[in-house]
Design an enzyme around this catalytic site. Structure first.
Site, PDB file in Angstrom:
ATOM      1  N   ARG A  73       0.853  -1.373  -0.067  1.00 47.65           N
ATOM      2  CA  ARG A  73      -0.163  -0.121  -0.205  1.00 47.65           C
ATOM      3  C   ARG A  73       0.558   1.268   0.040  1.00 47.65           C
ATOM      4  O   ARG A  73       0.683   1.789  -1.475  1.00 47.65           O
ATOM      5  CB  ARG A  73      -0.865  -0.241   1.407  1.00 47.65           C
ATOM      6  CG  ARG A  73      -2.044   0.899   1.019  1.00 47.65           C
ATOM      7  CD  ARG A  73      -1.465   2.365   1.317  1.00 47.65           C
ATOM      8  NE  ARG A  73      -0.718   2.783   2.488  1.00 47.65           N
ATOM      9  CZ  ARG A  73      -0.693   3.718   3.197  1.00 47.65           C
ATOM     10  NH1 ARG A  73      -0.675   4.844   2.845  1.00 47.65           N
ATOM     11  NH2 ARG A  73       0.043   3.298   4.519  1.00 47.65           N
ATOM     12  N   CYS A 122       5.059   9.446  -0.111  1.00 50.09           N
ATOM     13  CA  CYS A 122       3.681   9.528   0.805  1.00 50.09           C
ATOM     14  C   CYS A 122       3.261  10.520  -1.381  1.00 50.09           C
ATOM     15  O   CYS A 122       4.558  11.731  -1.513  1.00 50.09           O
ATOM     16  CB  CYS A 122       3.900  10.403   1.711  1.00 50.09           C
ATOM     17  SG  CYS A 122       1.499  10.730   1.616  1.00 50.09           S
TER      18      CYS A 122
HETATM   19  C1  HMG Z   1     -10.822  11.750   0.794  1.00 47.25           C
HETATM   20  C2  HMG Z   1     -11.132  12.461  -0.681  1.00 47.25           C
HETATM   21  C3  HMG Z   1     -11.871  11.066  -1.395  1.00 47.25           C
HETATM   22  C4  HMG Z   1     -11.139  13.533  -0.412  1.00 47.25           C
HETATM   23  O1  HMG Z   1     -11.602  14.541  -1.480  1.00 47.25           O
HETATM   24  P1  HMG Z   1     -12.949  15.120  -2.626  1.00 47.25           P
HETATM   25  O2  HMG Z   1     -12.293  15.471  -3.094  1.00 47.25           O
HETATM   26  O3  HMG Z   1     -12.631  16.340  -1.296  1.00 47.25           O
HETATM   27  O4  HMG Z   1     -13.832  14.308  -2.860  1.00 47.25           O
HETATM   28  P2  HMG Z   1     -15.256  14.589  -2.084  1.00 47.25           P
HETATM   29  O5  HMG Z   1     -15.450  14.249  -0.647  1.00 47.25           O
HETATM   30  O6  HMG Z   1     -15.575  15.896  -2.296  1.00 47.25           O
HETATM   31  O7  HMG Z   1     -15.985  13.227  -3.288  1.00 47.25           O
HETATM   32  C5  HMG Z   1     -15.841  13.512  -4.749  1.00 47.25           C
HETATM   33  C6  HMG Z   1     -16.105  12.548  -5.304  1.00 47.25           C
HETATM   34  O8  HMG Z   1     -15.071  11.854  -4.900  1.00 47.25           O
HETATM   35  C7  HMG Z   1     -15.629  10.558  -4.734  1.00 47.25           C
HETATM   36  N1  HMG Z   1     -15.379  10.003  -3.841  1.00 47.25           N
HETATM   37  C8  HMG Z   1     -14.879  10.004  -2.214  1.00 47.25           C
HETATM   38  N2  HMG Z   1     -14.673   9.255  -1.917  1.00 47.25           N
HETATM   39  C9  HMG Z   1     -14.427   7.912  -2.720  1.00 47.25           C
HETATM   40  C10 HMG Z   1     -13.404   7.239  -2.185  1.00 47.25           C
HETATM   41  N3  HMG Z   1     -13.074   6.610  -1.021  1.00 47.25           N
HETATM   42  N4  HMG Z   1     -13.955   6.399  -2.780  1.00 47.25           N
HETATM   43  C11 HMG Z   1     -14.293   5.948  -4.757  1.00 47.25           C
HETATM   44  N5  HMG Z   1     -14.680   7.801  -4.653  1.00 47.25           N
HETATM   45  C12 HMG Z   1     -14.884   8.468  -4.221  1.00 47.25           C
HETATM   46  C13 HMG Z   1     -17.600  10.929  -4.808  1.00 47.25           C
HETATM   47  O9  HMG Z   1     -18.669   9.762  -4.076  1.00 47.25           O
HETATM   48  C14 HMG Z   1     -17.920  12.278  -5.145  1.00 47.25           C
HETATM   49  O10 HMG Z   1     -17.640  11.557  -6.393  1.00 47.25           O
HETATM   50  P3  HMG Z   1     -19.218  12.410  -8.001  1.00 47.25           P
HETATM   51  O11 HMG Z   1     -19.990  12.644  -6.970  1.00 47.25           O
HETATM   52  O12 HMG Z   1     -18.699  13.712  -7.970  1.00 47.25           O
HETATM   53  O13 HMG Z   1     -19.039  11.468  -8.472  1.00 47.25           O
HETATM   54  C15 HMG Z   1      -9.240  12.305  -1.057  1.00 47.25           C
HETATM   55  O14 HMG Z   1      -9.168  13.384  -0.410  1.00 47.25           O
HETATM   56  C16 HMG Z   1      -8.322  11.370  -0.506  1.00 47.25           C
HETATM   57  O15 HMG Z   1      -9.149  10.287  -1.208  1.00 47.25           O
HETATM   58  N6  HMG Z   1      -8.170  11.275  -0.660  1.00 47.25           N
HETATM   59  C17 HMG Z   1      -6.848  10.451  -0.495  1.00 47.25           C
HETATM   60  C18 HMG Z   1      -4.880  10.090  -0.072  1.00 47.25           C
HETATM   61  C19 HMG Z   1      -4.414   9.043   0.419  1.00 47.25           C
HETATM   62  O16 HMG Z   1      -4.965   8.451  -0.020  1.00 47.25           O
HETATM   63  N7  HMG Z   1      -3.145   9.596   0.785  1.00 47.25           N
HETATM   64  C20 HMG Z   1      -2.205   8.931   0.734  1.00 47.25           C
HETATM   65  C21 HMG Z   1      -2.072   7.603   2.015  1.00 47.25           C
HETATM   66  S1  HMG Z   1      -1.954   8.668   3.590  1.00 47.25           S
HETATM   67  C22 HMG Z   1       0.012   7.935   3.130  1.00 47.25           C
HETATM   68  O17 HMG Z   1       0.198   7.729   2.999  1.00 47.25           O
HETATM   69  C23 HMG Z   1       0.503   8.467   5.001  1.00 47.25           C
HETATM   70  C24 HMG Z   1       0.962   6.764   6.061  1.00 47.25           C
HETATM   71  C25 HMG Z   1      -1.272   6.377   6.349  1.00 47.25           C
HETATM   72  O18 HMG Z   1       1.623   6.391   5.154  1.00 47.25           O
HETATM   73  C26 HMG Z   1       1.617   7.561   7.209  1.00 47.25           C
HETATM   74  C27 HMG Z   1       2.308   8.761   6.958  1.00 47.25           C
HETATM   75  O19 HMG Z   1       3.514   7.480   6.415  1.00 47.25           O
HETATM   76  O20 HMG Z   1       3.035   9.633   7.665  1.00 47.25           O
END
Ligand code: HMG
Length: 338
Positions: free
Chosen positions: A26, A258
């Site tokens: 992941r 990330c």
């Molecule tokens: C949270 C959001 C979705 C907000 O993103 P947003 O653009 O604000 O989304 P929204 O809530 O406004 O929704 C917009 C559209 O996206 C769809 N949508 C909304 N959610 C989903 C979903 N889950 N799956 C599929 N579709 C989704 C939703 O249905 C909608 O569709 P529409 O009505 O326009 O057709 C976005 O910011 C996002 O996906 N972020 C993920 C970022 C990410 O994965 N980053 C990496 C992981 S963190 C990391 O790596 C750190 C870690 C954990 O390892 C620890 C460390 O090292 O610190």
């Protein structure tokens, strides 16, 4: 075990066993410039399981536009789900990241049994990673954690930027403790403290863990998640183990970074972690030779060598006496296998 080294001295104040939370599939692959085919990801996870890893974070149910590399979660999860059905100690936990209710629906529909929400200690990263303020992100997680629990799923919480943030600089311990408490209050079973950009040092780790204890957070509910930007990930891990932490995140072959924190480098490599732990006589259940062969196999698929020092050392030496790691042997041909 190193001959002549009194284990009571070597392992004083350290746990007998550490649970490794493997994040290569992941956290590692989410950052790859090109998408890895789903069959390769599934094979990677299976090989990690064969190497003895029993918690393997499989994927994320995030918006595919935000992390295109993990857009295949619906295909990948069913391809490895049987690992969770293995009997007894062979069963593999396959947690997946879920940011919101949409993600939870997708995960539960596939039978995911363990999810992780992922918050930030800083406003800048909350905005960059989740398009939310810290408060808005926590509000988004609240129904996710509650519904996941109702469905019988385990809930992990990640907290990013626990030590430093690329936009905001060093992050005050009290600020981190405050968000940790709120994530635990949401119902997270375990909280993983992320050094997302790899700037932590052992003194900082100890100070944060002590402050969390002072705030009533039991060490048993904490895990650590280090990136190795300044070569401190193992020292930081040792500091955490001395403080009583027994769950450590690591990424096979040191894959990772990330996509929403450009200064984030690779995660602590699982092989480097296992080498140290086995050298201290700490059990992990991992076969270092198999794990190294898996990372070399994956590096070949990604077209570049693994950054893990242990992977490089063991594969360049071919047959190697890994006395520091319970006598695990890496065969000369392990990097060419299958
Ligand atoms: C949270 C959001 C979705 C907000 O993103 P947003 O653009 O604000 O989304 P929204 O809530 O406004 O929704 C917009 C559209 O996206 C769809 N949508 C909304 N959610 C989903 C979903 N889950 N799956 C599929 N579709 C989704 C939703 O249905 C909608 O569709 P529409 O009505 O326009 O057709 C976005 O910011 C996002 O996906 N972020 C993920 C970022 C990410 O994965 N980053 C990496 C992981 S963190 C990391 O790596 C750190 C870690 C954990 O390892 C620890 C460390 O090292 O610190």
């Amino acid at each position: 075990m190193i001959e002549g080294l009194p284990m009571a001295v070597a392992a004083e104040g350290l746990p007998d066993r550490v649970r490794i939370h493997e994040v290569g599939a992941r956290d590692g692959l989410q950052n790859e410039p090109s998408t890895v085919p789903v069959e390769v990801k599934a094979e990677f996870i299976r090989r990690l399981a064969d190497a003895g890893l029993r918690t393997i974070e499989a994927t994320s149910f995030v918006h595919p536009r935000w992390v295109p590399q993990l857009a295949d979660a619906e295909e990948l999860f069913p391809a490895v789900a049987d690992l969770a059905d293995r009997a007894g100690a062979d069963a593999v936990r396959l947690p997946a990241l879920v940011p919101n209710e949409r993600g939870l629906e997708r995960a539960l529909a596939l039978g995911v049994r363990e999810i992780a929400v992922f918050g930030s200690a800083t406003e800048s990263f909350a905005r960059a990673n989740l398009n939310r303020t810290v408060d808005e992100a926590l509000a988004m997680f609240e129904p996710v954690a509650a519904r996941a629990k109702e469905a019988g799923a385990g809930v992990r919480g990640y907290l990013s930027m626990c030590f430093g943030d690329p936009w905001e600089g060093p992050v005050p311990v009290a600020q981190v403790v405050g968000v940790c408490r709120r994530l635990l209050d949401l119902g997270c079973d375990e909280l993983s403290l992320g050094d997302t950009i790899g700037v932590a040092t052992p003194g900082h780790v100890t100070a944060l863990l002590a402050a969390l204890n002072d705030a009533g957070v039991p060490t048993g509910r904490l895990a650590v998640h280090f990136h190795d930007t300044y070569g401190q990930a193992l020292s930081n891990t040792l500091a955490a183990l001395r403080h009583g932490v027994t769950a450590v995140d690591a990424s096979a072959g040191g894959l990772g970074g990330c996509p929403y924190a450009k200064s984030a480098t690779g995660n602590l490599a699982t092989e480097d972690l296992v080498w140290m732990l086995h050298g201290l006589g700490i059990d992990t259940g991992v076969d270092l030779g198999r794990l190294t062969a898996t990372s070399v196999w994956m590096a070949e698929r990604l077209g570049r060598p693994s950054p893990s020092r242990t992977v490089r050392a063991l594969s360049s030496q071919g047959t190697h006496d890994t006395r520091g790691s319970q006598g695990t042997q890496v065969s000369r041909d392990s990097h060419k296998e299958q």
